[in-house]
Write a protein that holds these residues in place. Structure first.
Motif, PDB file in Angstrom:
ATOM      1  N   LEU A 124       0.836  -1.187   0.000  1.00  0.00           N
ATOM      2  CA  LEU A 124       0.000   0.000   0.000  1.00  0.00           C
ATOM      3  C   LEU A 124       0.876   1.244   0.000  1.00  0.00           C
ATOM      4  O   LEU A 124       1.545   1.552   0.991  1.00  0.00           O
ATOM      5  N   ALA A 125       0.899   1.960  -1.107  1.00  0.00           N
ATOM      6  CA  ALA A 125       1.673   3.204  -1.206  1.00  0.00           C
ATOM      7  C   ALA A 125       0.944   4.292  -0.420  1.00  0.00           C
ATOM      8  O   ALA A 125      -0.216   4.587  -0.686  1.00  0.00           O
ATOM      9  N   ILE A 126       1.627   4.888   0.561  1.00  0.00           N
ATOM     10  CA  ILE A 126       1.003   5.863   1.454  1.00  0.00           C
ATOM     11  C   ILE A 126       1.214   7.287   0.963  1.00  0.00           C
ATOM     12  O   ILE A 126       0.416   8.183   1.234  1.00  0.00           O
ATOM     13  N   GLY A 127       2.288   7.533   0.243  1.00  0.00           N
ATOM     14  CA  GLY A 127       2.522   8.872  -0.297  1.00  0.00           C
ATOM     15  C   GLY A 127       3.304   9.788   0.616  1.00  0.00           C
ATOM     16  O   GLY A 127       3.323  11.005   0.400  1.00  0.00           O
ATOM     17  N   ASP A 128       3.957   9.240   1.638  1.00  0.00           N
ATOM     18  CA  ASP A 128       4.805  10.052   2.517  1.00  0.00           C
ATOM     19  C   ASP A 128       6.261   9.682   2.266  1.00  0.00           C
ATOM     20  O   ASP A 128       6.612   8.490   2.255  1.00  0.00           O
ATOM     21  N   PRO A 129       7.151  10.654   2.073  1.00  0.00           N
ATOM     22  CA  PRO A 129       8.539  10.329   1.723  1.00  0.00           C
ATOM     23  C   PRO A 129       9.286   9.576   2.808  1.00  0.00           C
ATOM     24  O   PRO A 129      10.205   8.803   2.495  1.00  0.00           O
TER      25      PRO A 129
END
Length: 506
Positions: A267-272
């Motif tokens: 699951l890609a969360i989008g936080d670096p």
């Protein structure tokens, strides 16, 4: 070093669950008079030592080591629903005449309704009495992983409607190992004309792998231990007394086996910093569904509940299954977290896929990722860069109670807290070695008293509820001329807003 880090984290975890005074956010109006009179803020009563996962404030204590487990009983709403009256008439709650609509709503909330509608009736209820207290255990379900049941209590010995009562009843399995607690509670009235109040509580116990199968092989009788808890708040003492055991016959055929899937998805969360979460497991049970996700190493994470940003599951027919983290928090290794959802697609074999929606989540790093040197006699203000944010320390002093005090610049007028950042120091107390219970209790008592004196909800976080020109940070510390300030992302909210498909059938 590893031992010290683990012990610090245990204490942080323990003290995060210390309740915040309910009147904390009314400080500006109430506290000046209270302190002039020598009064302190009332805080809610905490019950016995079992754990329930719930929303926490990001409190940072890193000066000792311990584990403190507490329980919180959540209140279920009451809503009229005429559904499933036939079941209640055929299999009532022995000893009590309860409103059908009230009981149905409770069952709708925890997934029992779905199982009943599909012909999966619970284990037969049992009534038990001690003195003037009558207890019925109902809605009993045993799965491969969980034991679920409801208790219904009416008593002439104590007032079940009084939230501050000194006597309470708790129930747990006596011959089936599991970690659990109450997950919800409500007060109902009997419909027999007397209107006697009945305390209803739902219980959920998480079982170890293979425990249910092993239990059924040894015997077919579940024994629930009934405990009376008496609290003497003036003396700060609690007494626990076993009143007896409720014996419940169990038929092995009452155990339906879970449907377990291990999706190969991330699951890609989008936080670096946080990156992505593998979805390790989906367990579909008759009344609930559990999703296990795993965060990156060195991070803790959690999700909101009971609002539009909470996660949920949605099946391919458009039905939504709500996130319900009440009950025992399942402790998993390697940064894994179990997300439980009420009701289930267990009986609907036409469902081919689910969608996991994540609105928002909070993340906290377990080790600091920013550091800055601070001298007590240097010129202020002092600017600090952290995670693309500019923080400004407007002043620093030492409090004789044993705390470094930082004054942080507000980003805007009326700001009450600095979200997503916590503070610590590198010059911490050595945490190696064991802490005896008396020392631990004294430390916890002192920190609660200090927190009230400083008018803050926790240490290591920046906040102000008195409309000061700055935010206050208090950090447990020795008196030094120089400090290394450590900064961490803590309770930082991420707006994810994404849906992730989970295939159930090819």
């Amino acid at each position: 070093m590893k031992q010290e880090t683990e012990m610090r984290l245990r204490l942080k975890k323990a003290l995060e669950d210390i309740p915040v005074p309910e009147s904390l956010f009314r400080f500006a109006e109430e506290l000046p008079d209270k302190f002039e009179k020598g009064e302190f803020v009332d805080r809610p009563t905490v019950a016995a030592p079992r754990r329930i996962r719930r929303r926490r404030l990001p409190v940072l204590y890193k000066s000792a080591a311990a584990a403190l487990l507490v329980i919180a009983t959540l209140t279920a709403g009451v809503k009229v629903s005429p559904a499933f009256a036939s079941f209640v008439k055929g299999v009532p709650v022995p000893g009590f005449e309860l409103a059908v609509d009230w009981l149905t709503q409770v069952r709708e909330r925890d997934g029992v309704q779905t199982a009943l509608n599909n012909g999966y009736t619970p284990i037969a209820p049992v009534t038990w009495q001690t003195g003037g207290t009558v207890i019925t255990i109902s809605d009993i379900y045993l799965t491969d992983e969980e034991l679920l049941f409801k208790s219904f209590i009416a008593s002439d010995d104590f007032d079940v409607t009084d939230p501050q009562r000194s006597v309470d009843i708790k129930i747990h399995p006596g011959n089936l190992s599991g970690s659990g607690s109450t997950t919800a509670g409500a007060i109902a009235a009997t419909t027999d004309g007397g209107g006697k109040p009945v305390l209803q509580e739902s219980y959920k116990f998480q079982l170890a792998a293979g425990m249910a199968e092993e239990f059924l092989q040894k015997g077919t009788e579940l024994r629930l231990t009934v405990i009376e808890h008496t609290a003497d708040r003036a003396a700060r003492r609690s007494d626990w007394k076993e009143l007896g055991q409720i014996e419940i016959p169990i038929e092995p055929g009452k155990l339906l086996h879970n449907r377990v899937l291990e999706p190969d998805s991330r699951l890609a969360i989008g936080d670096p910093d946080f990156g992505e979460m593998p979805l390790n497991k989906l367990t579909i049970q008759p009344t609930t569904m559990n999703v296990i996700v795993q965060g990156p190493k060195g991070w803790q994470f959690d999700f909101p509940r009971d609002d539009e940003t909470a996660p949920y599951l949605k099946d391919d027919k458009g039905r939504i299954y709500r996130y319900d983290p009440s009950g025992p928090g399942l402790l998993l290794e390697d940064g894994k977290l179990q997300l439980p959802f009420s009701s289930s697609v267990f009986f609907d074999r036409d469902i081919r896929s689910l969608t996991l929606y994540i609105g928002k989540m909070t993340i906290s790093e377990m080790e600091p990722s920013g550091r800055v040197e601070l001298a007590m006699d240097e010129a202020f203000p002092k600017s600090v860069r952290f995670k693309n944010r500019e923080l400004v320390i407007e002043g620093a002093d030492y409090d004789s109670r044993g705390y470094l005090h930082l004054k942080m610049k507000k980003d805007r007028p009326g700001q009450t807290s600095l979200e997503g950042v916590s503070f610590d120091i590198a010059e911490k107390e050595d945490l190696s070695g064991e802490w005896e219970q008396e020392r631990l209790e004294a430390y916890i008592r002192k920190t609660k008293e200090d927190r009230e004196a400083f008018l803050v909800s926790g240490f290591g976080i920046a906040e102000d509820y008195l409309n000061k020109p700055h935010l206050d940070v208090y950090i447990p510390a020795p008196r030094l001329e120089r400090y290394t300030i450590e900064l961490s992302r803590s309770g930082d909210t991420i707006d994810v807003g994404r849906s992730y498909p989970i295939a159930i059938k090819p």
